[in-house]
Scaffold this active site. Structure first.
Site, mmCIF file in Angstrom:
data_model
loop_
_atom_site.group_PDB
_atom_site.id
_atom_site.type_symbol
_atom_site.label_atom_id
_atom_site.label_comp_id
_atom_site.label_asym_id
_atom_site.label_seq_id
_atom_site.Cartn_x
_atom_site.Cartn_y
_atom_site.Cartn_z
ATOM 1 N N TYR A 25 44.440 25.869 22.514
ATOM 2 C CA TYR A 25 45.380 25.152 23.375
ATOM 3 C C TYR A 25 46.829 25.368 22.926
ATOM 4 O O TYR A 25 47.737 25.386 23.749
ATOM 5 C CB TYR A 25 45.101 23.645 23.337
ATOM 6 C CG TYR A 25 44.120 23.148 24.363
ATOM 7 C CD1 TYR A 25 42.814 23.619 24.390
ATOM 8 C CD2 TYR A 25 44.492 22.192 25.299
ATOM 9 C CE1 TYR A 25 41.908 23.155 25.314
ATOM 10 C CE2 TYR A 25 43.593 21.716 26.231
ATOM 11 C CZ TYR A 25 42.299 22.199 26.231
ATOM 12 O OH TYR A 25 41.410 21.734 27.162
ATOM 13 N N LYS A 75 31.096 28.442 17.188
ATOM 14 C CA LYS A 75 30.546 29.776 17.480
ATOM 15 C C LYS A 75 30.795 30.622 16.233
ATOM 16 O O LYS A 75 31.490 31.642 16.291
ATOM 17 C CB LYS A 75 31.243 30.398 18.690
ATOM 18 C CG LYS A 75 30.706 29.977 20.046
ATOM 19 C CD LYS A 75 29.288 30.418 20.353
ATOM 20 C CE LYS A 75 29.210 31.860 20.767
ATOM 21 N NZ LYS A 75 27.814 32.225 21.152
ATOM 22 N N ASP A 89 26.754 27.447 22.584
ATOM 23 C CA ASP A 89 25.915 27.725 23.769
ATOM 24 C C ASP A 89 24.602 26.951 23.699
ATOM 25 O O ASP A 89 24.169 26.315 24.652
ATOM 26 C CB ASP A 89 25.684 29.233 23.937
ATOM 27 C CG ASP A 89 25.288 29.945 22.651
ATOM 28 O OD1 ASP A 89 25.309 29.297 21.579
ATOM 29 O OD2 ASP A 89 24.957 31.147 22.707
ATOM 30 N N ASP A 142 36.716 19.823 24.729
ATOM 31 C CA ASP A 142 37.089 19.580 26.125
ATOM 32 C C ASP A 142 35.863 19.749 27.025
ATOM 33 O O ASP A 142 35.571 18.915 27.876
ATOM 34 C CB ASP A 142 38.203 20.557 26.542
ATOM 35 C CG ASP A 142 38.689 20.285 27.951
ATOM 36 O OD1 ASP A 142 38.857 19.109 28.304
ATOM 37 O OD2 ASP A 142 38.891 21.266 28.699
HETATM 38 C C1 IPM Z 1 41.483 16.246 28.787
HETATM 39 C C2 IPM Z 1 42.061 17.030 29.935
HETATM 40 C C3 IPM Z 1 43.243 17.854 29.420
HETATM 41 C C4 IPM Z 1 42.706 18.837 28.395
HETATM 42 C C5 IPM Z 1 44.040 18.555 30.519
HETATM 43 C C6 IPM Z 1 44.556 17.587 31.547
HETATM 44 C C7 IPM Z 1 45.165 19.382 29.955
HETATM 45 O O1 IPM Z 1 41.109 17.804 30.550
HETATM 46 O O2 IPM Z 1 42.153 15.338 28.276
HETATM 47 O O3 IPM Z 1 40.347 16.521 28.387
HETATM 48 O O4 IPM Z 1 42.240 19.933 28.764
HETATM 49 O O5 IPM Z 1 42.748 18.516 27.221
HETATM 50 MN MN MN Z 2 39.123 17.650 29.649
#
Ligand code: IPM
Ligand code: MN
Length: 373
Positions: free
Chosen positions: A142, A189, A221, A245
């Site tokens: 991220y 992974k 996976d 996520d």
């Molecule tokens: C979450 C959301 C966020 C992320 C988005 C909105 C950027 O999906 O809080 O899980 O991917 O972290």
């Molecule tokens: Mn999310």
């Protein structure tokens, strides 16, 4: 006691559900003699509209000064249609996580008995599930270096982790496991990724300090399959930002409704509490969105402030609303007996305030005769 709470309702149904969480907090304040001072601030699409910035400076200041942050949801369909837009609502949330160093995202997933029938999964598979996902939130793919080539034909996102970044969330996850079923599953992974190898090495080393906790490893996976086949086997799941996520959305299916899942994002100085669901554009302004996830995030907030009895009271009120089927249409179906967002909020706050003497009211509520609902 007096507490300052930064309130970031955001976009979509964010403001509607956050209002119900505030109602619950107001009831707690009255019943337990506290003062909650709310400081509202903008984030996401609404902030872009008013200031061109998804995370205005003022919002960061308010959040930094607060004892806790209550967050709603962000996003707007108009941004989703064009992924190339330079300024996007999500940046507000990502920057806030980074700015406040909210490195540890905690996602509890429980199969509420009353909601099992709503899950697409079979009762015998999900009944009794009680797990929590610890997702690293301020690093990994991220936040790594990212780039698209000038001709738009190539792109990359780099995933980086340091030992320290892994260690600090790992300690929190092991501590949580000690107070739960004493099992920790690391999802990675490491058969492919260097960062995953570092996760395994670091987590294995730290596990020696937590002898009472069993450490198990799963490739992502395989874990994606096991989580749905046998969710009861899990206790604490520890994983990186991107896997976390995905797994927190996957696990939400187990609860029967994403409308009841709350999460916290913890840092050393600040912490943010939020529903797992998003902005639910189709429901905006209709008073039909489920406020329970936001109300349960307020309960997590209270717990974090050390107000355990108060958090319990909110959770009990939520359980009661589910027992009595005083729920929104996502749970109850679109019929005349489903309750509106605000009526569910009214019930929860009423229950918090009148826990002893309200059994009579509840019968009336059930019969649809109460003035509360
Ligand atoms: C979450 C959301 C966020 C992320 C988005 C909105 C950027 O999906 O809080 O899980 O991917 O972290
Ligand atoms: Mn999310």
């Amino acid at each position: 006691m007096k507490y300052t709470i930064a309130v970031l309702p955001g976009d979509g149904i964010g403001p509607e559900v956050t209002n119900q969480a505030k109602k619950a907090l107001d009831a707690v304040a009255e019943a337990y003699d506290h003062i909650f001072l709310y400081k509202e601030a903008e984030i996401g699409a609404c902030a872009i509209e008013t200031s061109g910035n998804p995370l205005p400076k003022k919002t960061i200041e308010i959040c930094k000064k607060a004892d806790a942050i209550l967050y709603g949801a962000i996003g707007d369909p108009k941004f989703d249609k064009d992924p190339s837009l330079k300024i996007r609502p999500e940046q507000g949330l990502l920057q806030l996580r980074k700015e406040l160093d909210l490195f540890c995202n905690v996602n509890p997933v429980k199969a509420f008995d009353q909601l099992i029938k709503n899950s697409p999964l079979r009762r015998e598979i999900i009944k009794g599930t009680d797990l929590v996902i610890y997702r690293e939130l301020t690093s990994g793919i991220y936040f790594g270096d990212k780039q698209s080539s000038k001709d738009g034909k190539k792109a990359y996102d780099i995933c980086t982790y340091s030992e320290d970044e892994i260690a600090r969330i790992t300690h929190l996850a092991f501590k949580a496991a000690q107070d739960r079923k004493r099992k920790l599953t690391l999802i990675d992974k490491s058969n492919v990724l260097e960062t995953s190898k570092l996760w395994r090495k670091t987590v294995t080393k730290i596990s020696k300090e937590y002898k009472g906790v069993t450490l198990e490893y799963l490739y992502a996976d395989n874990a994606a399959m096991k989580l749905i086949l046998n969710p009861k086997k899990f206790d604490v799941i520890l994983t990186d930002n991107l896997f976390g996520d995905l797994f927190s959305d996957e696990a939400s299916v187990i609860s029967g409704s994403i409308g009841v899942l709350a999460s916290s994002s913890i840092g050393d100085k600040n912490s943010l509490f939020a529903p797992v669901h998003g902005t639910f554009p189709a429901a905006v302004g209709k008073d039909i969105a489920n406020p329970l996830a936001s109300i349960l995030s307020a309960a997590m907030l209270l717990e974090h402030l050390g107000l355990h009895e108060e958090a319990d009271a909110v959770e009990r009120a939520v359980e009661k609303s589910l027992d009595l089927n005083i729920t929104t249409e996502d749970i109850k179906g679109k019929n005349k007996y489903s309750a509106s967002t605000s009526k569910v909020g009214d019930f929860i706050s009423d229950y918090i305030l009148n826990q002893e003497d309200s059994s009579l009211n509840f019968m009336n509520i059930h019969a649809g005769q109460s003035t509360i609902i």
